[in-house]
Design a protein around this motif. Structure first.
Motif, PDB file in Angstrom:
ATOM      1  N   TRP A  51     -92.474  32.011   0.565  1.00  0.00           N
ATOM      2  CA  TRP A  51     -92.290  30.809   1.373  1.00  0.00           C
ATOM      3  C   TRP A  51     -91.994  31.243   2.794  1.00  0.00           C
ATOM      4  N   HIS A  52     -92.740  30.703   3.726  1.00  0.00           N
ATOM      5  CA  HIS A  52     -92.648  31.098   5.132  1.00  0.00           C
ATOM      6  C   HIS A  52     -92.274  29.892   5.970  1.00  0.00           C
ATOM      7  N   ARG A  53     -91.444  30.148   6.961  1.00  0.00           N
ATOM      8  CA  ARG A  53     -91.078  29.101   7.899  1.00  0.00           C
ATOM      9  C   ARG A  53     -90.883  29.719   9.275  1.00  0.00           C
ATOM     10  N   ARG A  54     -91.360  29.037  10.293  1.00  0.00           N
ATOM     11  CA  ARG A  54     -91.153  29.459  11.682  1.00  0.00           C
ATOM     12  C   ARG A  54     -90.247  28.439  12.353  1.00  0.00           C
ATOM     13  N   TYR A  55     -89.281  28.951  13.106  1.00  0.00           N
ATOM     14  CA  TYR A  55     -88.424  28.071  13.881  1.00  0.00           C
ATOM     15  C   TYR A  55     -88.135  28.725  15.223  1.00  0.00           C
ATOM     16  N   GLN A  56     -87.627  27.929  16.137  1.00  0.00           N
ATOM     17  CA  GLN A  56     -87.257  28.453  17.453  1.00  0.00           C
ATOM     18  C   GLN A  56     -85.748  28.635  17.496  1.00  0.00           C
ATOM     19  N   ASP A  57     -85.344  29.835  17.831  1.00  0.00           N
ATOM     20  CA  ASP A  57     -83.930  30.196  17.874  1.00  0.00           C
ATOM     21  C   ASP A  57     -83.315  29.667  19.165  1.00  0.00           C
ATOM     22  N   ARG A  58     -82.601  28.570  19.053  1.00  0.00           N
ATOM     23  CA  ARG A  58     -81.999  27.932  20.231  1.00  0.00           C
ATOM     24  C   ARG A  58     -80.961  28.815  20.908  1.00  0.00           C
ATOM     25  N   ASP A  59     -80.346  29.701  20.156  1.00  0.00           N
ATOM     26  CA  ASP A  59     -79.300  30.562  20.703  1.00  0.00           C
ATOM     27  C   ASP A  59     -79.852  31.749  21.483  1.00  0.00           C
ATOM     28  N   HIS A  60     -81.145  31.981  21.403  1.00  0.00           N
ATOM     29  CA  HIS A  60     -81.767  33.136  22.073  1.00  0.00           C
ATOM     30  C   HIS A  60     -83.053  32.723  22.787  1.00  0.00           C
ATOM     31  N   ASN A  61     -82.930  31.842  23.745  1.00  0.00           N
ATOM     32  CA  ASN A  61     -84.044  31.422  24.604  1.00  0.00           C
ATOM     33  C   ASN A  61     -85.240  30.857  23.840  1.00  0.00           C
ATOM     34  N   ASN A  62     -84.987  30.215  22.727  1.00  0.00           N
ATOM     35  CA  ASN A  62     -86.036  29.560  21.930  1.00  0.00           C
ATOM     36  C   ASN A  62     -87.149  30.502  21.484  1.00  0.00           C
ATOM     37  N   ARG A  63     -86.820  31.750  21.246  1.00  0.00           N
ATOM     38  CA  ARG A  63     -87.862  32.665  20.765  1.00  0.00           C
ATOM     39  C   ARG A  63     -88.204  32.332  19.313  1.00  0.00           C
ATOM     40  N   ASN A  64     -89.439  32.606  18.951  1.00  0.00           N
ATOM     41  CA  ASN A  64     -89.921  32.302  17.611  1.00  0.00           C
ATOM     42  C   ASN A  64     -89.357  33.277  16.591  1.00  0.00           C
ATOM     43  N   VAL A  65     -88.973  32.718  15.454  1.00  0.00           N
ATOM     44  CA  VAL A  65     -88.482  33.507  14.331  1.00  0.00           C
ATOM     45  C   VAL A  65     -89.263  33.076  13.096  1.00  0.00           C
TER      46      VAL A  65
END
Length: 147
Positions: A58-72
């Protein structure tokens, strides 16, 4: 001739069905995966529309708000165990020894970097060089095998 045609049609239908089952978008993950996600990332919504199932993970991509919205990108197995996280990484945030290794060994200044974290195995960096060549380095600039 009829047998050959029906056999080919059956094989084609089976392949399409398998492909759909092995790569599903916007589906609800099992409860174990949802629970692990909420535990690992309590400050992020559990929007089931953003999950994808492929290669038995299961894969999910989100934007890390705590680190300049970089993709995780986060990957879980069907039992809810986190398999891997892949985080876009700013080249300037790489350890100096890693940047120096890339310059001296691979002769590149323009590359993409990702930090890969695997529970129980620590982390390393995936460096994507020109021509989509990937190398993996630990925090000391030593090459590691991707496993």
């Amino acid at each position: 001739m009829k047998k050959t045609f029906f056999l080919m049609a059956f094989c084609s239908a089976a392949m399409m069905l398998f492909a759909q089952q092995n790569n599903r978008r916007n589906t609800n993950p099992p409860q174990s995966v949802q629970h692990s996600w909420q535990k690992d990332y309590p400050n992020y919504d559990n929007d089931n529309n953003s999950w994808e199932y492929r290669n038995s993970q299961w894969h999910r991509r989100y934007q890390d708000r705590d680190h300049n919205n970089r993709n995780v990108d986060v990957y879980y197995d069907r039992n809810g165990r986190r398999v891997m996280s892949q985080i876009e990484w700013n080249r300037n945030d790489l350890p100096e020894v890693v940047r120096e290794r890339i310059r001296t060994r691979y002769h590149y200044d323009n590359y993409n970097a990702y930090r890969i974290e695997r529970p129980g195995r620590g982390f390393y960096f995936q460096i994507t060089l020109g021509g989509n060549r990937k190398v993996y380095l630990d925090e000391r600039g030593r090459e590691v095998k991707y496993h």
